[in-house]
Design an enzyme around this catalytic site. Structure first.
Site, PDB file in Angstrom:
ATOM      1  N   CYS A 164       0.812  -1.219   0.000  1.00 23.72           N
ATOM      2  CA  CYS A 164       0.000   0.000   0.000  1.00 23.72           C
ATOM      3  C   CYS A 164       0.842   1.265   0.000  1.00 23.72           C
ATOM      4  O   CYS A 164       0.475   2.255  -0.639  1.00 23.72           O
ATOM      5  CB  CYS A 164      -0.977   0.000   1.163  1.00 23.72           C
ATOM      6  SG  CYS A 164      -0.210  -0.172   2.768  1.00 23.72           S
ATOM      7  N   HIS A 179      -2.180   0.749   7.150  1.00 28.15           N
ATOM      8  CA  HIS A 179      -2.478   1.052   5.757  1.00 28.15           C
ATOM      9  C   HIS A 179      -2.000   2.472   5.441  1.00 28.15           C
ATOM     10  O   HIS A 179      -1.768   3.270   6.354  1.00 28.15           O
ATOM     11  CB  HIS A 179      -3.998   0.937   5.546  1.00 28.15           C
ATOM     12  CG  HIS A 179      -4.394   0.945   4.097  1.00 28.15           C
ATOM     13  ND1 HIS A 179      -3.806   0.119   3.178  1.00 28.15           N
ATOM     14  CD2 HIS A 179      -5.339   1.670   3.440  1.00 28.15           C
ATOM     15  CE1 HIS A 179      -4.360   0.344   2.000  1.00 28.15           C
ATOM     16  NE2 HIS A 179      -5.288   1.283   2.129  1.00 28.15           N
ATOM     17  N   ASP A 235      -7.859   5.968  -2.412  1.00 27.54           N
ATOM     18  CA  ASP A 235      -7.021   4.838  -1.979  1.00 27.54           C
ATOM     19  C   ASP A 235      -6.611   4.042  -3.201  1.00 27.54           C
ATOM     20  O   ASP A 235      -7.370   3.229  -3.710  1.00 27.54           O
ATOM     21  CB  ASP A 235      -7.800   3.947  -1.009  1.00 27.54           C
ATOM     22  CG  ASP A 235      -6.887   2.906  -0.389  1.00 27.54           C
ATOM     23  OD1 ASP A 235      -5.754   2.742  -0.869  1.00 27.54           O
ATOM     24  OD2 ASP A 235      -7.323   2.253   0.581  1.00 27.54           O
TER      25      ASP A 235
END
Lengths: 303, 670
Positions: free
Chosen positions: B418, B462, B478
């Protein structure tokens, strides 16, 4: 008849000085038809006590000095071939007496010890297939040196309870010891003592012991004492029912000796240590944490 | 001169070995915390003392003991730079207890060692306050108490079974007192022992910067980050973004705080935000991470901040100071919001800044989108489409990146976690002239079905991006969701293939498996422990006790004293009850007891084990004038209860005697 008992007690106190309590316990033990174990170091008057008891009570006395080579037959008796009659005749051993002093019983081999203990328990002797009753009254006073002395066979715990009481004499108090040194030899004095009781009277007194009243309240107390030993962590096992019966019988004798028709708690307390101390088995090898009879008496409330 | 110790003052060998065993049990958890040489010293001394006890070796001479003790003290001082404090003090205590063994001969020394054992036991709380620690401490307390009983016993050793049972009973009896003290003993704000700043240094968590690989490493840990309990229905998983540190500064590889944003936080202040919909309210228990930031669901309501917390310019939640203890706070958030619709010039400039050089290919790509004449929102869509449609992979094990991290990732390796996506996406946006920043935090969270709360672990860490769009303010984007939608919707375990070599705890996390059930249960126990025991600090204590009207310290202490007195009184009463004679229907006994009570009032108390006749004689000896009456009483009682039995005549005589009327002498007692 208790007056004669008191006479006997007084006579005994003339000979064994400064030990009134032990004398009463010994007499109570005898009244309760129990046997007595005296455990103490040599020279404190164990043998004299036994002799005095026999003399004062007018009992036929025999003394057996226990040694490591003593055989059962040396105590019980033996049949010997007699040429004159052409048969065997039983020669009774020293046990056939009314008061037997088994001196230093822990010096003999276990086999001989157990012959004595069996005779004590059964009050009869079986030799060569024939059973012979021992005389009445029959009373064994055994003496024992404390076990740390070399070359002894201490009585096993299971046999210790054949003795109703175990007492220790201990050194005499200073005043008594002084008179002991100043006066004549004790054994000589013994020869001048006249019996205060006949053996028949003693048997009658023994019969009266079981009639001394024990009320339920008193039995509760005996039970409380016995139960306390069973719950105690420091003891391997508590007192057996036989021990409870022994306490009762000894207390009855003690009450009779003191002219009471019933047992009071103080009677139980008076005999409890002598009856119980040799029956208490410590939980650990080194007897740590095991209470003495005196400690038990101290903590158990009288119901 | 003190008296020479007698044989009874020495412990048996068995007791001594048991003492060493208990000491080893108590010391064991400290060993890894000691300097290695000190741990070795402790072990060696313990073993040597045991051998000395068995082989009857002599104890070392005074000079040697002194030398070793001095060297050990100096060593610990040198190692820690001080002789007190949490770790140094404990190390010193542990080593000195071990050395005490070398001069442990008599019972007196054993008492010292046992007292020190209790104290050493306490120090374990300085390092850990988990349930396990408490269970272990109770076990140790029982063992030490058993030892105390054993060594207080004159003569030979008691059987361990007896002492352990007794010890357990005594510890169990102490538990109610412990509970009372726990609730009522005044809590001091702040740790009692002034824990040094290194306590809990090993905690993992998000840090104040982000480089490629940071979060991939963090998710290897299944440590709990925080637990959340929602008041009402929780938002769906895909919307559970827990906002943590926000990064503005990029140096080509590493993202960090904006110096201006942080330094100027005070005068920049929180920004305007508009909310829509109903707020989500929740209670969050944060594990200590030794940082100032708190976590809140995007986007926290400024009207419902936790006590003492503030919002920064980029809407991070900050506590008043570093979170060193487990912290419980309430917050409210809106999932529909508009953050900072008007972006002033200064933050816009920061949000567009890229390093002067580097990432030429990314810049070129962004420029090309711009040249296509796309609007801002369309550029965002274009970038996400690129991630979605081209061969990008979401993986825990991305290839190593060189100097041009962003370019290499976007155009060559195309495999990342991520942080790679968030970082390169933000760079692309800035290159395209769209203000953008990186946000780190946690996403998702796992529901504990038993407790009805959510557990967010380090493995849920994250990173994502925020872009500022005209009229819409800061919008969360995202990029990971474009590459691996399952990560956001179902969690990490679902998004990665098994070949990735997932951390073990993630592989087995399928609900329904027994292991899952066990873990959930254990987590629930831990959560309750945190909630009810560890969180019980000064604030909670005050809140809890004020419900019972014990708001101030004086009342608290009064209640504490009262409660302890009450417990002791109850114990005393129970003991008294045991020793009190049971009620009886025996009339003779009742009469006797009544008379005995009257005598007791005059100071003549019959001991429980004292026979009536002995008692009467004792009184008569001390008070001859009472003698006849007391003797008559005792005789009447003995007659009624022991000698003859309880008949009416005897009872009447006893009742008469119990009244204490001497023959013409008036009342002896009343």
């Amino acid at each position: 008849m208790t007056t004669q008992l008191h006479q006997a007690l007084t006579a005994l106190e003339q000979i064994i000085l400064g030990k009134p309590r032990q004398l009463r316990l010994a007499l109570a033990c005898l009244l309760a038809r129990g046997h007595l174990l005296i455990e103490d170091v040599p020279g404190v008057g164990k043998t004299t006590l036994a002799l005095a008891l026999a003399r004062v009570l007018g009992l036929r006395f025999q003394r057996v000095q226990f040694t490591s080579d003593l055989l059962p037959a040396d105590i019980l008796g033996v049949s010997i071939y007699e040429a004159a009659t052409g048969g065997f005749r039983f020669h009774p051993g020293p046990i056939f007496a009314q008061l037997v002093l088994a001196d230093e019983v822990n010096r003999a081999s276990p086999k001989t010890q157990s012959a004595l203990l069996e005779a004590m328990e059964e009050r009869q002797v079986t030799a060569e297939g024939e059973t012979r009753r021992l005389p009445e009254p029959f009373f064994v006073v055994a003496t024992q040196n404390p076990a740390y002395q070399i070359g002894t066979f201490p009585l096993p715990e299971s046999q210790l309870d054949r003795f109703l009481m175990r007492i220790a004499l201990g050194y005499p108090p200073p005043e008594a010891e002084k008179s002991l040194l100043a006066e004549r030899e004790r054994r000589d004095l013994l020869n001048e003592v006249t019996p205060s009781l006949t053996p028949e009277q003693l048997v009658q007194l023994q019969a009266r012991v079981k009639d001394v009243k024990t009320t339920p309240a008193l039995l509760e107390y005996v039970l409380a004492l016995v139960r306390h030993t069973r719950d105690h962590n420091g003891l391997r096992m508590g007192l057996s029912p036989r021990a409870g019966l022994a306490v009762r019988r000894a207390a009855q004798a003690w009450a009779l000796l003191h002219g009471r028709g019933g047992v009071i708690p103080e009677d139980v307390q008076a005999v409890f240590p002598a009856v119980v101390n040799h029956r208490l088995l410590a939980a650990s090898e080194r007897e740590a944490g095991a209470p003495t009879a005196e400690e038990i008496l101290d903590v158990v409330a009288i119901p | 001169m003190t008296a020479r110790p007698t044989a009874a003052d020495y412990l048996t060998q068995a007791s001594l070995l048991r003492l060493l065993a208990v000491l080893a049990l108590v010391v064991a958890p400290h060993l890894p915390r000691l300097p290695p040489w000190a741990a070795l010293l402790v072990v060696v001394v313990l073993l040597w003392r045991a051998a000395a006890a068995v082989r009857l070796w002599p104890l070392p001479p005074q000079a040697l003991k002194l030398a070793v003790a001095t060297v050990a003290f100096a060593g610990i001082y040198a190692h820690f730079g001080r002789g007190s404090g949490q770790t140094a003090g404990t190390a010193l205590l542990t080593v000195m207890i071990a050395l005490k063994l070398t001069e442990m001969r008599a019972r007196r020394d054993v008492m010292v060692v046992i007292s020190l054992c209790y104290f050493l036991l306490l120090t374990h709380f300085l390092f850990s306050q988990e349930i396990w620690t408490v269970a272990y401490l109770l076990v140790c307390a029982v063992a030490i108490t058993a030892l105390l009983i054993e060594s207080n016993h004159p003569g030979a050793a008691l059987a361990p079974g007896i002492t352990l049972r007794q010890g357990a009973r005594m510890v169990a009896q102490a538990l109610p007192l412990m509970a009372v003290l726990f609730v009522l003993f005044p809590r001091l704000p702040g740790p009692l022992w002034g824990l040094p700043s290194d306590a809990g240094a090993a905690r993992s968590g998000l840090s104040d910067s982000m480089s490629p690989g940071d979060i991939a490493q963090l998710i290897q840990s299944d440590a709990v980050a925080f637990r959340v309990r929602f008041d009402d229905a929780p938002p769906p998983m895909a919307q559970r973004y827990w906002r943590g540190p926000v990064f503005w500064n990029f140096d080509g590889r590493r993202w960090g705080f904006s110096a201006q944003a942080l330094a100027g936080g005070a005068h920049l202040g929180p920004v305007a935000a508009e909310f829509a919909g109903a707020p989500t309210r929740y209670e969050l228990t944060l594990e200590p991470h030794r940082q100032r930031w708190l976590f809140a669901l995007d986007l926290a309501d400024p009207q419902a901040l936790p006590a003492g917390a503030t919002l920064t310019y980029d809407h991070q939640l900050f506590a008043a100071r570093n979170v060193t203890d487990r912290l419980l706070y309430r917050a409210a958030s809106y999932t529909q919001y508009r953050l900072q619709p008007e972006l002033p010039e200064r933050p816009r400039r920061i949000a567009l800044t890229l390093p002067a050089q580097g990432s030429p290919r990314a810049r070129a790509l962004a420029r090309s989108w711009r040249e296509d004449g796309l609007a801002d929102a369309d550029v965002v869509g274009r970038a996400l489409r690129m991630f979605r449609e081209q061969s990008f992979y979401y993986t825990l094990k991305p290839p190593a990146l060189g100097r041009e991290a962003v370019d290499e990732f976007l155009f060559d390796t195309r495999r990342g976690f991520c942080e790679h996506y968030a970082s390169s996406f933000t760079v692309l946006m800035r290159a395209a002239g769209i203000p953008a920043r990186v946000v780190t935090g946690y996403q998702g969270g796992e529901r504990n079905e038993l407790g009805g709360y959510y557990v967010v672990r380090q493995s849920d860490a994250h990173a994502w991006s925020e872009v500022w769009l005209d009229g819409r303010g800061w919008v969360r984007v995202d990029p990971t969701a474009a590459v691996a939608p399952t990560r956001i919707e179902a969690g990490l375990g679902a998004a990665l293939s098994a070949a990735e070599g997932l951390p073990g705890f993630l592989q087995a996390r399928g609900s329904g498996s027994w292991r899952y059930a066990l873990e959930a249960r254990w987590d629930l126990v831990n959560a309750r422990w945190n909630e009810w025991v560890l969180a019980y600090g000064p604030a909670l204590q005050q809140e809890f006790l004020s419900r019972f009207g014990l708001a101030d310290w004086q009342r608290m202490i009064a209640a504490l004293t009262g409660a302890i007195m009450l417990i002791l009184a109850a114990l005393g009463a129970a003991m008294l009850r045991q020793s009190r004679p049971v009620r009886t229907h025996d009339r003779a006994l009742r009469l006797w007891r009544r008379a005995a009570r009257r005598l007791a009032r005059q100071g003549w108390v019959q001991r429980a084990s004292e026979g009536p006749q002995d008692f009467a004689e004792r009184v008569a000896r001390a008070r001859p004038e009472l003698g006849p009456a007391v003797r008559r009483l005792a005789q009447a009682y003995l007659r009624a209860r022991y000698l003859e039995g309880s008949d009416p005549a005897n009872e009447a005589r006893l009742a008469e005697a119990a009244r204490g009327r001497g023959r013409g002498a008036g009342r002896a007692w009343s």
